[in-house]
Motif scaffolding. Structure first.
Motif, PDB file in Angstrom:
ATOM      1  N   THR A 188      22.343   6.890  68.271  1.00  0.00           N
ATOM      2  CA  THR A 188      22.723   7.737  69.399  1.00  0.00           C
ATOM      3  C   THR A 188      24.170   8.194  69.270  1.00  0.00           C
ATOM      4  OG1 THR A 188      23.216   5.753  70.720  1.00  0.00           O
ATOM      5  CG2 THR A 188      21.038   6.760  71.003  1.00  0.00           C
ATOM      6  N   SER A 189      25.024   7.355  68.687  1.00  0.00           N
ATOM      7  CA  SER A 189      26.424   7.743  68.495  1.00  0.00           C
ATOM      8  C   SER A 189      26.549   8.853  67.458  1.00  0.00           C
ATOM      9  CB  SER A 189      27.259   6.532  68.077  1.00  0.00           C
ATOM     10  OG  SER A 189      27.314   5.563  69.114  1.00  0.00           O
ATOM     11  N   VAL A 190      25.781   8.753  66.375  1.00  0.00           N
ATOM     12  CA  VAL A 190      25.799   9.821  65.365  1.00  0.00           C
ATOM     13  C   VAL A 190      25.282  11.118  65.975  1.00  0.00           C
ATOM     14  CG1 VAL A 190      24.869  10.607  63.157  1.00  0.00           C
ATOM     15  CG2 VAL A 190      25.553   8.223  63.427  1.00  0.00           C
ATOM     16  N   ALA A 191      24.173  11.040  66.694  1.00  0.00           N
ATOM     17  CA  ALA A 191      23.590  12.241  67.296  1.00  0.00           C
ATOM     18  C   ALA A 191      24.568  12.892  68.269  1.00  0.00           C
ATOM     19  CB  ALA A 191      22.288  11.888  68.002  1.00  0.00           C
ATOM     20  N   ARG A 192      25.253  12.079  69.053  1.00  0.00           N
ATOM     21  CA  ARG A 192      26.242  12.633  69.973  1.00  0.00           C
ATOM     22  C   ARG A 192      27.362  13.334  69.207  1.00  0.00           C
ATOM     23  NH1 ARG A 192      29.867   9.485  74.662  1.00  0.00           N
ATOM     24  NH2 ARG A 192      30.936  11.394  75.367  1.00  0.00           N
ATOM     25  N   GLY A 193      27.823  12.696  68.134  1.00  0.00           N
ATOM     26  CA  GLY A 193      28.894  13.289  67.342  1.00  0.00           C
ATOM     27  C   GLY A 193      28.494  14.622  66.743  1.00  0.00           C
ATOM     28  N   VAL A 194      27.268  14.708  66.203  1.00  0.00           N
ATOM     29  CA  VAL A 194      26.801  15.963  65.609  1.00  0.00           C
ATOM     30  C   VAL A 194      26.709  17.045  66.673  1.00  0.00           C
ATOM     31  CG1 VAL A 194      24.852  17.110  64.485  1.00  0.00           C
ATOM     32  CG2 VAL A 194      25.564  14.846  63.712  1.00  0.00           C
ATOM     33  N   ALA A 195      26.094  16.708  67.803  1.00  0.00           N
ATOM     34  CA  ALA A 195      25.898  17.702  68.858  1.00  0.00           C
ATOM     35  C   ALA A 195      27.223  18.193  69.419  1.00  0.00           C
ATOM     36  CB  ALA A 195      25.038  17.106  69.970  1.00  0.00           C
ATOM     37  N   GLU A 196      28.160  17.281  69.620  1.00  0.00           N
ATOM     38  CA  GLU A 196      29.447  17.683  70.201  1.00  0.00           C
ATOM     39  C   GLU A 196      30.321  18.423  69.194  1.00  0.00           C
ATOM     40  OE1 GLU A 196      31.097  14.187  72.049  1.00  0.00           O
ATOM     41  OE2 GLU A 196      29.773  14.385  73.795  1.00  0.00           O
ATOM     42  N   ARG A 197      29.992  18.333  67.899  1.00  0.00           N
ATOM     43  CA  ARG A 197      30.690  19.130  66.885  1.00  0.00           C
ATOM     44  C   ARG A 197      30.036  20.499  66.702  1.00  0.00           C
ATOM     45  NH1 ARG A 197      34.035  16.351  63.165  1.00  0.00           N
ATOM     46  NH2 ARG A 197      34.292  14.164  63.697  1.00  0.00           N
ATOM     47  N   GLY A 198      29.009  20.764  67.470  1.00  0.00           N
ATOM     48  CA  GLY A 198      28.361  22.062  67.399  1.00  0.00           C
ATOM     49  C   GLY A 198      27.179  22.128  66.460  1.00  0.00           C
ATOM     50  N   GLY A 199      26.792  20.986  65.875  1.00  0.00           N
ATOM     51  CA  GLY A 199      25.649  20.975  64.980  1.00  0.00           C
ATOM     52  C   GLY A 199      24.332  20.896  65.743  1.00  0.00           C
ATOM     53  N   LEU A 214      30.918  -1.348  66.356  1.00  0.00           N
ATOM     54  CA  LEU A 214      31.495  -0.290  65.519  1.00  0.00           C
ATOM     55  C   LEU A 214      30.846   1.071  65.737  1.00  0.00           C
ATOM     56  CD1 LEU A 214      31.685  -2.231  62.119  1.00  0.00           C
ATOM     57  CD2 LEU A 214      33.529  -1.903  63.781  1.00  0.00           C
ATOM     58  N   SER A 215      29.808   1.121  66.550  1.00  0.00           N
ATOM     59  CA  SER A 215      28.967   2.315  66.608  1.00  0.00           C
ATOM     60  C   SER A 215      29.681   3.595  67.023  1.00  0.00           C
ATOM     61  CB  SER A 215      27.745   2.064  67.505  1.00  0.00           C
ATOM     62  OG  SER A 215      28.118   1.650  68.804  1.00  0.00           O
ATOM     63  N   PRO A 216      30.583   3.598  68.002  1.00  0.00           N
ATOM     64  CA  PRO A 216      31.236   4.877  68.310  1.00  0.00           C
ATOM     65  C   PRO A 216      32.061   5.420  67.142  1.00  0.00           C
ATOM     66  CG  PRO A 216      31.471   3.358  70.146  1.00  0.00           C
ATOM     67  CD  PRO A 216      30.944   2.557  68.993  1.00  0.00           C
ATOM     68  N   GLY A 217      32.811   4.535  66.476  1.00  0.00           N
ATOM     69  CA  GLY A 217      33.603   4.973  65.330  1.00  0.00           C
ATOM     70  C   GLY A 217      32.736   5.429  64.175  1.00  0.00           C
ATOM     71  N   VAL A 218      31.671   4.680  63.903  1.00  0.00           N
ATOM     72  CA  VAL A 218      30.750   5.076  62.838  1.00  0.00           C
ATOM     73  C   VAL A 218      30.099   6.411  63.177  1.00  0.00           C
ATOM     74  CG1 VAL A 218      28.555   4.500  61.719  1.00  0.00           C
ATOM     75  CG2 VAL A 218      30.293   2.731  62.036  1.00  0.00           C
ATOM     76  N   GLY A 219      29.718   6.580  64.436  1.00  0.00           N
ATOM     77  CA  GLY A 219      29.100   7.834  64.846  1.00  0.00           C
ATOM     78  C   GLY A 219      30.010   9.027  64.620  1.00  0.00           C
ATOM     79  N   GLU A 220      31.282   8.835  64.910  1.00  0.00           N
ATOM     80  CA  GLU A 220      32.250   9.908  64.702  1.00  0.00           C
ATOM     81  C   GLU A 220      32.373  10.255  63.220  1.00  0.00           C
ATOM     82  OE1 GLU A 220      37.023  10.806  65.429  1.00  0.00           O
ATOM     83  OE2 GLU A 220      36.125   8.979  66.256  1.00  0.00           O
ATOM     84  N   ALA A 221      32.477   9.240  62.374  1.00  0.00           N
ATOM     85  CA  ALA A 221      32.658   9.477  60.944  1.00  0.00           C
ATOM     86  C   ALA A 221      31.403  10.064  60.292  1.00  0.00           C
ATOM     87  CB  ALA A 221      33.051   8.176  60.248  1.00  0.00           C
ATOM     88  N   VAL A 222      30.251   9.491  60.608  1.00  0.00           N
ATOM     89  CA  VAL A 222      29.007   9.925  59.955  1.00  0.00           C
ATOM     90  C   VAL A 222      28.606  11.321  60.420  1.00  0.00           C
ATOM     91  CG1 VAL A 222      26.543   9.415  59.707  1.00  0.00           C
ATOM     92  CG2 VAL A 222      28.228   7.576  59.498  1.00  0.00           C
ATOM     93  N   SER A 223      28.860  11.642  61.668  1.00  0.00           N
ATOM     94  CA  SER A 223      28.530  12.997  62.135  1.00  0.00           C
ATOM     95  C   SER A 223      29.347  14.037  61.385  1.00  0.00           C
ATOM     96  CB  SER A 223      28.742  13.104  63.648  1.00  0.00           C
ATOM     97  OG  SER A 223      30.090  12.873  64.003  1.00  0.00           O
ATOM     98  N   ALA A 224      30.617  13.724  61.121  1.00  0.00           N
ATOM     99  CA  ALA A 224      31.435  14.645  60.330  1.00  0.00           C
ATOM    100  C   ALA A 224      30.879  14.791  58.916  1.00  0.00           C
ATOM    101  CB  ALA A 224      32.881  14.153  60.278  1.00  0.00           C
ATOM    102  N   LEU A 225      30.550  13.664  58.292  1.00  0.00           N
ATOM    103  CA  LEU A 225      30.006  13.683  56.936  1.00  0.00           C
ATOM    104  C   LEU A 225      28.718  14.501  56.881  1.00  0.00           C
ATOM    105  CD1 LEU A 225      30.155  12.503  54.010  1.00  0.00           C
ATOM    106  CD2 LEU A 225      28.741  10.610  54.855  1.00  0.00           C
TER     107      LEU A 225
END
Length: 383
Positions: free
Chosen positions: A19-30, A339-350
């Motif tokens: 869910t953290s990765v998905a949030r990161g992708v969506a909030e980055r416009g993906g 670690l999930s929020p930080g991982v979500g931020e990094a993996v969504s960028a990747l």
């Protein structure tokens, strides 16, 4: 006939990390889509102790942690995730001093204040400490715990608000590979054509990778927790590295004690969630050797969960050489929630082709390519 749809990033797994990765992708416009085989937060996340800390002996992991705590605090203000911050005291004998020092140094690199205690100072900080072998301790007063299920559902709500799609009760059944890349993912009555797939399936992650012909050295290891009426009187959470046990207060009173007992693997779809008498006795003896309040303690509840263990105690995060549009984000050895929020931020960028805020090279799946031993790391670690 399956419904054919496409997306930028498909995330498999609806726990804290997914869910953290998905949030990161969506909030980055993906264009993000998340698939969960059951319900959000229903797997290992639901049975986690919910503790988080800032101190890790690997700098990159400490960076994940530093980016995670503000997210927990923000969600508590916005929606409520059962956040408590009594602090976390890490204790060890002489064999663990170097790692504790390194973990404290790493936390301080990200402006997190750490208090260090020598042996007697540890006993002054925690007067009920009865382990005379403790020679060093470190504490971060802003560390704490939250409800992992509430966290995952809050992240899922943010995912939907950002315009992404979540499909629950939709297990992945097939990955179609063409020219070394995932071309399509079959799940229920969906045929999804993503640009990138993120495997955040936790203890089920090896199964997802196997559909792409990729081996993943993650084993589901049983871990155990009990609750007791023993009151901790606003003490910090405690981790004893020597005794491989942790404990914290329970918000309604009493305490929670947990830790791995052995390297016993289990089928994540059909494992025994109960706790045998010998394990209860072992866990009780461990915590009683650390803190006198737990001598002859009563047990109210007990349960078994699973952690995704790797051979070196560090997570596996990164793209697979053989299938470059498959990114694994799993194998946290019991640290996934924290670690999930930080991982979500990094993996969504990747996943979107951007540069993460931290180097992911220490976590690369490729580090296991030439390793003969697949023995799993089963102790509570600082990596």
């Amino acid at each position: 006939m399956p419904t054919s749809i496409s997306c930028d990033v498909l995330i498999i797994g609806g726990g804290a990390v997914g869910t953290s990765v998905a949030r990161g992708v969506a909030e980055r416009g993906g264009d993000a889509m998340l698939l969960e085989a059951a319900s959000i937060g229903n797997g290992s996340t639901a049975k986690a102790a919910g503790m988080f800390r800032s101190q890790f002996s690997t700098l990159e992991t400490a960076h994940f942690a530093a980016r995670s705590v503000p997210v927990f605090e923000a969600l508590e203000r916005q929606i409520g995730i059962g956040l408590h911050q009594p602090g976390y005291l890490l204790l060890g004998g002489a064999d663990y001093r170097e790692k504790l020092e390194q973990a404290a140094d790493n936390a301080e690199r990200f402006d997190t204040p750490v208090t260090r205690y020598e042996g007697q100072e540890c006993r002054n900080r925690l007067p009920t400490l009865c382990d005379d072998a403790v020679s060093f301790g470190t504490e971060v007063t802003t560390d704490g715990y939250a409800d992992p299920y509430l966290f995952a559902t809050a992240q899922a709500q943010a995912v939907r608000e950002a315009g992404a799609t979540i499909h629950t009760n939709t297990p992945v059944t097939d990955l179609s590979i063409s020219d070394g890349r995932i071309e399509a993912v079959t799940a229920g009555d969906l045929c999804i054509r993503p640009q990138t797939v993120v495997n955040a399936a936790g203890v089920w992650a090896p199964r997802i990778c196997s559909m792409a012909g990729v081996s993943l050295p993650i084993s589901p290891i049983r871990t155990f927790a009990v609750t007791s009426p023993v009151s901790l009187d606003d003490s910090p959470m405690v981790l004893s590295l020597d005794h491989n046990v942790y404990y914290r207060e329970e918000p309604g009173g009493g305490s929670l004690i947990g830790g791995p007992i052995s390297g016993q693997t289990a089928d994540p779809d059909a494992y025994d969630g109960s706790v045998s008498l010998d394990i209860l006795l072992e866990l009780g003896e461990r915590v009683a050797r650390v803190d006198s309040r737990f001598v002859d303690m009563e047990i109210e509840r007990s349960w078994a969960g699973l952690k995704a263990a790797t051979p070196d105690g560090m997570p596996i995060i990164g793209a697979h050489t053989a299938v470059p549009n498959l990114i694994t984000a799993a194998g946290y050895n019991g640290h996934g929630f924290m670690l999930s929020p930080g991982v979500g931020e990094a993996v969504s960028a990747l996943a979107l082709g951007e540069s993460p805020f931290v180097s992911l090279s220490p976590f690369s799946p490729a580090r296991f390519a030439d390793r003969d031993s697949q023995n799993q790391h089963t102790r509570i670690g600082l990596s």
